[in-house]
Scaffold this motif. Sequence first.
Motif, PDB file in Angstrom:
ATOM      1  N   SER A 100       6.090   0.745   4.773  1.00 35.95           N
ATOM      2  CA  SER A 100       5.738   1.344   3.491  1.00 35.95           C
ATOM      3  C   SER A 100       4.225   1.293   3.284  1.00 35.95           C
ATOM      4  O   SER A 100       3.532   0.430   3.824  1.00 35.95           O
ATOM      5  CB  SER A 100       6.434   0.603   2.343  1.00 35.95           C
ATOM      6  N   THR A 102       2.649   0.418   0.683  1.00 37.31           N
ATOM      7  CA  THR A 102       2.274  -0.801  -0.019  1.00 37.31           C
ATOM      8  C   THR A 102       2.167  -1.976   0.939  1.00 37.31           C
ATOM      9  O   THR A 102       1.182  -2.725   0.931  1.00 37.31           O
ATOM     10  CB  THR A 102       3.293  -1.122  -1.123  1.00 37.31           C
ATOM     11  N   ASP A 146      11.690  -5.373   1.282  1.00 33.15           N
ATOM     12  CA  ASP A 146      12.405  -4.953   0.082  1.00 33.15           C
ATOM     13  C   ASP A 146      13.889  -5.273   0.181  1.00 33.15           C
ATOM     14  O   ASP A 146      14.740  -4.399   0.072  1.00 33.15           O
ATOM     15  CB  ASP A 146      12.199  -3.454  -0.143  1.00 33.15           C
ATOM     16  N   TYR A 165      10.163 -13.184  -4.291  1.00 34.04           N
ATOM     17  CA  TYR A 165      10.033 -12.156  -5.310  1.00 34.04           C
ATOM     18  C   TYR A 165       9.759 -12.784  -6.668  1.00 34.04           C
ATOM     19  O   TYR A 165      10.374 -13.792  -7.030  1.00 34.04           O
ATOM     20  CB  TYR A 165      11.321 -11.330  -5.404  1.00 34.04           C
ATOM     21  N   THR A 189       8.201   0.174 -12.249  1.00 29.87           N
ATOM     22  CA  THR A 189       8.965   0.236 -11.007  1.00 29.87           C
ATOM     23  C   THR A 189       8.647   1.539 -10.289  1.00 29.87           C
ATOM     24  O   THR A 189       7.743   2.284 -10.688  1.00 29.87           O
ATOM     25  CB  THR A 189      10.474   0.096 -11.285  1.00 29.87           C
ATOM     26  N   GLN A 190       9.384   1.814  -9.211  1.00 32.26           N
ATOM     27  CA  GLN A 190       9.194   3.026  -8.422  1.00 32.26           C
ATOM     28  C   GLN A 190      10.548   3.707  -8.241  1.00 32.26           C
ATOM     29  O   GLN A 190      11.580   3.107  -8.511  1.00 32.26           O
ATOM     30  CB  GLN A 190       8.544   2.717  -7.066  1.00 32.26           C
ATOM     31  N   ALA A 193      14.390   2.298  -7.294  1.00 29.45           N
ATOM     32  CA  ALA A 193      14.272   0.840  -7.265  1.00 29.45           C
ATOM     33  C   ALA A 193      14.588   0.194  -8.609  1.00 29.45           C
ATOM     34  O   ALA A 193      14.318  -0.991  -8.789  1.00 29.45           O
ATOM     35  CB  ALA A 193      12.852   0.444  -6.824  1.00 29.45           C
ATOM     36  N   THR A 196      16.460  -3.091  -8.627  1.00 29.82           N
ATOM     37  CA  THR A 196      15.855  -4.331  -8.143  1.00 29.82           C
ATOM     38  C   THR A 196      15.696  -5.353  -9.273  1.00 29.82           C
ATOM     39  O   THR A 196      15.729  -6.557  -9.021  1.00 29.82           O
ATOM     40  CB  THR A 196      14.486  -4.062  -7.496  1.00 29.82           C
ATOM     41  N   HIS A 218       4.818   5.235  -6.269  1.00 32.06           N
ATOM     42  CA  HIS A 218       4.780   4.255  -5.184  1.00 32.06           C
ATOM     43  C   HIS A 218       4.681   2.850  -5.780  1.00 32.06           C
ATOM     44  O   HIS A 218       4.170   2.660  -6.883  1.00 32.06           O
ATOM     45  CB  HIS A 218       3.589   4.503  -4.252  1.00 32.06           C
ATOM     46  N   HIS A 219       5.121   1.889  -4.987  1.00 27.69           N
ATOM     47  CA  HIS A 219       5.089   0.501  -5.444  1.00 27.69           C
ATOM     48  C   HIS A 219       3.661   0.041  -5.706  1.00 27.69           C
ATOM     49  O   HIS A 219       3.401  -0.682  -6.676  1.00 27.69           O
ATOM     50  CB  HIS A 219       5.761  -0.379  -4.398  1.00 27.69           C
ATOM     51  N   ALA A 233       5.736  -6.063 -13.342  1.00 27.75           N
ATOM     52  CA  ALA A 233       6.258  -5.481 -12.109  1.00 27.75           C
ATOM     53  C   ALA A 233       6.884  -6.581 -11.270  1.00 27.75           C
ATOM     54  O   ALA A 233       6.519  -7.763 -11.392  1.00 27.75           O
ATOM     55  CB  ALA A 233       5.146  -4.783 -11.326  1.00 27.75           C
ATOM     56  N   ALA A 235       7.287  -8.086  -7.530  1.00 29.60           N
ATOM     57  CA  ALA A 235       6.490  -8.023  -6.313  1.00 29.60           C
ATOM     58  C   ALA A 235       6.925  -9.104  -5.338  1.00 29.60           C
ATOM     59  O   ALA A 235       7.304 -10.209  -5.746  1.00 29.60           O
ATOM     60  CB  ALA A 235       5.002  -8.180  -6.630  1.00 29.60           C
TER      61      ALA A 235
END
Length: 291
Positions: A100, A102, A146, A165, A189-190, A193, A196, A218-219, A233, A235
Motif C-alpha cells: 500500500s 501508506t 491491515d 493498532y 477512515t478510508q 475500511a 476496522t 487513502h489511509h 484515526a 493506525a
Amino acid sequence: MRRLPPLSALPAFEATARLGSVTAAAAELGRTHSAISKQLHHLSEDLGGALFEKAGNGLRLTARGDRLRRSATPMLDELAALSETLRAEQDARFVDLRVSATLASRWLIPLLPEFYARHPEIELRLRMSGAELPQESDFDLLISYDRLRGTMREADQRPLGDAHYGVVCAPGYPLAGQGQTWRAPARLTQPNALQTWDEWGQHSGIAITAEREEIHAHHFLALGAAVAGLGIALAERRLVAEDLASGRLVAPLGFVTVAGGFRAAVMPRAQGRRAVGAFLEWLREVAGQGA
C-alpha cells in the motif's frame, strides 16, 4: 566481414520446415501467411535458390533447404535455451512487491537503503496495492499490516511480526470518555475500511462513537487529517512512529497487539527463489525491530 543470411527469417524457415506448411508456421509464430511467405522468399533469394518445393497440399525441403535446416535448427534451439537462461538469471535479481502507498511511504521506503546495502544484487519493483490480494498474480509478494480487514486469507501467508493498532489524534483533540466508552466529533477512515473500527473495538474492548465519519481516499490522507486535528484515526504503530515521537500525534488509548498481524502473501511463482527469501528474512528482522 561475415555475410549472414537474413536472420529474422530463420524462425519462419525452421517452423515451415518442421510443420511442412506456411499456414501452420504462421499460426505457431503469430504471424500472417503473407509475412511468413515474404520472409521465406527473401531467404531463398539471399541464398541463391529454392529452399522448399510443393508436395501435395504442403511443402517439403529441397536438398539446399535440408542443409540449411540441419544447421539452423540446432542453432535456434541453442539460442532459445540460452535466452531462457539469461532471462531467468535477470529475473532472479528482481522481487516484484505489492504494497500500500501508506505502508511504502511511511515505513518501507525509508528502510530500503539498509536492505540494498546488505543485498546490492537484488532489486525491488514496488507497485501500489490495497490490502486485499489482487486478482492477477503477476507479482511475487504482497505485504500488509491491515489484519483488521481479515485480508489475504486465501494466500500463502508468512508472518513477519506482530501488528499494533491504536487510535491516534492531534494533541488536545476532544476525544472524551472513560473506561470502555469514548466519543469523538469525527472518525477518519478510508474506503472499504469502516469495519476496522468495529474490529478494533472487539480486540480492545473499547467502544468509540463519533458524530460523523469522514472517508479519505487513502489511509495516509486520513492520518494527515488526524495530524491536522480533524478527527481520530486508526493506525498501525509503525506507520505513525515518527508522528508519535515528534508529538504531532498522540495515542490516548494505547495500542492493541494482534499476534502475527504483520504479514506477507507469497505467490507460487516466488516459491524457493533466493532473492525473495532474502527479502522476507530482512522484512522479519526490521518488522521485529518495530514491535
